[in-house]
Design a protein around this motif. Structure first.
Motif, short mmCIF file in Angstrom:
data_model
loop_
_atom_site.label_atom_id
_atom_site.label_comp_id
_atom_site.label_asym_id
_atom_site.label_seq_id
_atom_site.Cartn_x
_atom_site.Cartn_y
_atom_site.Cartn_z
N ASN A 7 0.69 -6.82 5.03
CA ASN A 7 0.58 -5.46 5.54
C ASN A 7 0.19 -4.47 4.44
O ASN A 7 0.66 -4.55 3.31
N TYR A 8 -0.72 -3.55 4.82
CA TYR A 8 -1.11 -2.45 3.94
C TYR A 8 -0.72 -1.14 4.62
O TYR A 8 -0.94 -0.96 5.83
N ALA A 9 -0.11 -0.22 3.86
CA ALA A 9 0.30 1.07 4.41
C ALA A 9 -0.05 2.19 3.44
O ALA A 9 0.24 2.10 2.25
N LYS B 142 0.61 6.34 3.34
CA LYS B 142 1.39 7.38 4.00
C LYS B 142 1.08 8.73 3.37
O LYS B 142 1.30 8.92 2.17
N GLU C 121 4.56 -9.29 4.61
CA GLU C 121 5.32 -8.58 5.63
C GLU C 121 6.28 -9.50 6.37
O GLU C 121 7.46 -9.20 6.51
N TRP D 292 2.03 -1.21 15.81
CA TRP D 292 3.06 -0.23 15.50
C TRP D 292 3.99 0.05 16.68
O TRP D 292 5.00 0.71 16.52
N ARG E 142 -0.17 8.03 9.01
CA ARG E 142 0.02 6.79 8.27
C ARG E 142 -1.09 5.82 8.68
O ARG E 142 -1.30 5.58 9.87
N ASN F 132 -2.10 2.01 8.78
CA ASN F 132 -1.43 0.71 8.69
C ASN F 132 -2.42 -0.40 9.05
O ASN F 132 -3.05 -0.36 10.11
N ASN G 145 -2.53 -4.53 9.36
CA ASN G 145 -1.74 -5.77 9.36
C ASN G 145 -2.66 -6.94 9.59
O ASN G 145 -3.40 -7.00 10.58
#
Length: 412
Positions: free
Chosen positions: A77-79, A81, A97, A160, A403, A405, A407
């Motif tokens: 996972n890349y996030a 924010k 993740e 999400w 955000r 996200n 995945n």
């Protein structure tokens, strides 16, 4: 922010409305239709051929070998924010993740299923139950299984989820017994849950969002009943509408006062499929009435999962409106693309807090068992999107947070 959000909305609706190929008819009306769920659509049954006996096909065979299917997934996972300065300075974070293993066994009329997950900072069971097919259309399950409430299996399309998930009304699993009757026209479910999947209410390392406790908040869920009815209305070969209603009632046990409060929720939901389109509409009304010690407000209750506790307005209406479109590519590098716009709003009742909103604009790229979710999440007063909780009182000018996200997962 409001103007830029409107422009993104408009742009995404144009993409969904104007891009795609002709569509085949919907797959099935025997159960609530799943709009591309990876764990069910793509699974390699490693031991299926190994465990199937050739004699099983013979009419004179008296021995039947159980059928075992194994599967699982690994995800990264890349996030990024915009409300986290350190995350922004690093240009986001990328890493492991989740890894999961699932297995199901069928032997004549008896079945068993289990799924366990390992995350980066905790591990937890998602579901685990056994059951019996009473008739061709009726079965029951005992153990940790999905609570029959609202749109199933999900009230969203993105990685999400929607606000309903963080309130325990989407993809929720508790410990109890469930009866299911499913035919061409109706899907009827009734269940009783003694408590959540973990009896330790101080455990925040769990997949489903439940009431959790600490030194101050000491309410936990017990003795829950659920009823759900869905009518499958097929207008033609290309148009299916699953129209349903759900009810949930249960008790809240306060470990400090040793008194039992009550909770209940009602939902109306429609899940519509037209060719490769999917439209979801849902309304939920919920109330939690805890018996707190003197001096502790009953206008909020504490939920928790994924190692985090947070406060939620104890009385609210929840609105969900989603649209998605599947595009068949069938090329060398891509099988399908899914475009979606998921929206949810939690509107507390008078004097019980302020509105929380969440919007997810996303795309899923699919190649066999490889899934790549690209989600952009907007949240106002929304937990996991920079907000303090869900439905909590906040200034009227509170900013929207966002955000990004991504995945990446392989489902086997």
């Amino acid at each position: 922010m409001k103007w830029s959000l409107f422009k993104i909305f408009f742009f995404w609706v144009l993409i969904i409305a104007g891009y795609g190929k002709s569509f085949s008819q919907i797959e099935s009306i025997d159960v609530d239709t799943v709009f591309y769920e990876p764990s069910n659509k793509v699974k390699t049954n490693f031991l299926k051929d190994l465990l199937k006996s050739k004699n099983q096909k013979k009419k004179d065979s008296v021995k039947q070998i159980p059928e075992l299917n194994l599967g699982g997934a690994i995800r990264l996972n890349y996030a990024y924010k915009d409300y986290d300065d350190q995350n922004k300075d690093r240009l986001g974070d990328f890493g492991f993740e989740m890894f999961r293993i699932d297995a199901d066994i069928t032997y004549k009329d008896i079945f068993f299923l289990v799924e366990f997950r390992w995350y980066s900072d905790f591990n937890a069971i998602r579901q685990g139950y056994f059951g019996y097919h009473v008739t061709e259309n009726t079965s029951f399950q005992i153990g940790i299984h999905q609570v029959p409430f609202g749109m199933l299996p999900y009230a969203s399309h993105s990685f999400w989820f929607n606000a309903t998930y963080y309130l325990g009304f989407e993809d929720d699993y508790d410990a109890g017994i469930k009866l299911i009757h499913d035919n061409e026209k109706w899907n009827l479910q009734a269940a009783f849950y003694k408590n959540p999947e973990y009896t330790d209410s101080e455990r925040y390392g769990r997949y489903s969002f439940d009431l959790v406790t600490d030194e101050v908040q000491t309410n936990e869920e017990i003795n829950q009943f659920n009823l759900r009815a869905v009518y499958k209305w097929q207008l033609n070969d290309n148009f299916l509408m699953n129209l349903g209603a759900s009810a949930e009632t249960g008790q809240i046990y306060n470990k400090t006062t040793e008194k039992k409060g009550d909770r209940h929720a009602l939902a109306l939901h429609g899940n519509m499929f037209y060719k490769k389109w999917n439209f979801q509409l849902q309304w939920i009304n919920y109330e939690f009435n805890p018996k707190n010690p003197e001096g502790l407000s009953d206008k909020t209750v504490q939920f928790g999962a994924f190692m985090f506790p947070f406060l939620v307005s104890s009385k609210a209406n929840v609105y969900t409106l989603n649209v998605a479109r599947q595009i068949d590519i069938n090329g060398k590098y891509l099988d399908n693309i899914k475009l979606y716009l998921d929206t949810s709003m939690v509107k507390p009742k008078i004097d019980f807090g302020s509105t929380s909103k969440q919007i997810v604009i996303g795309t899923t790229l699919i190649k066999r068992g490889l899934y790549a979710y690209f989600d952009y999440i907007f949240g106002q007063n929304m937990w996991f999107s920079g907000g303090p909780g869900i439905g909590l009182t906040h200034p009227g000018d509170q900013n929207w947070n966002s955000r990004l996200n991504i995945n990446l997962g392989y489902y086997f």
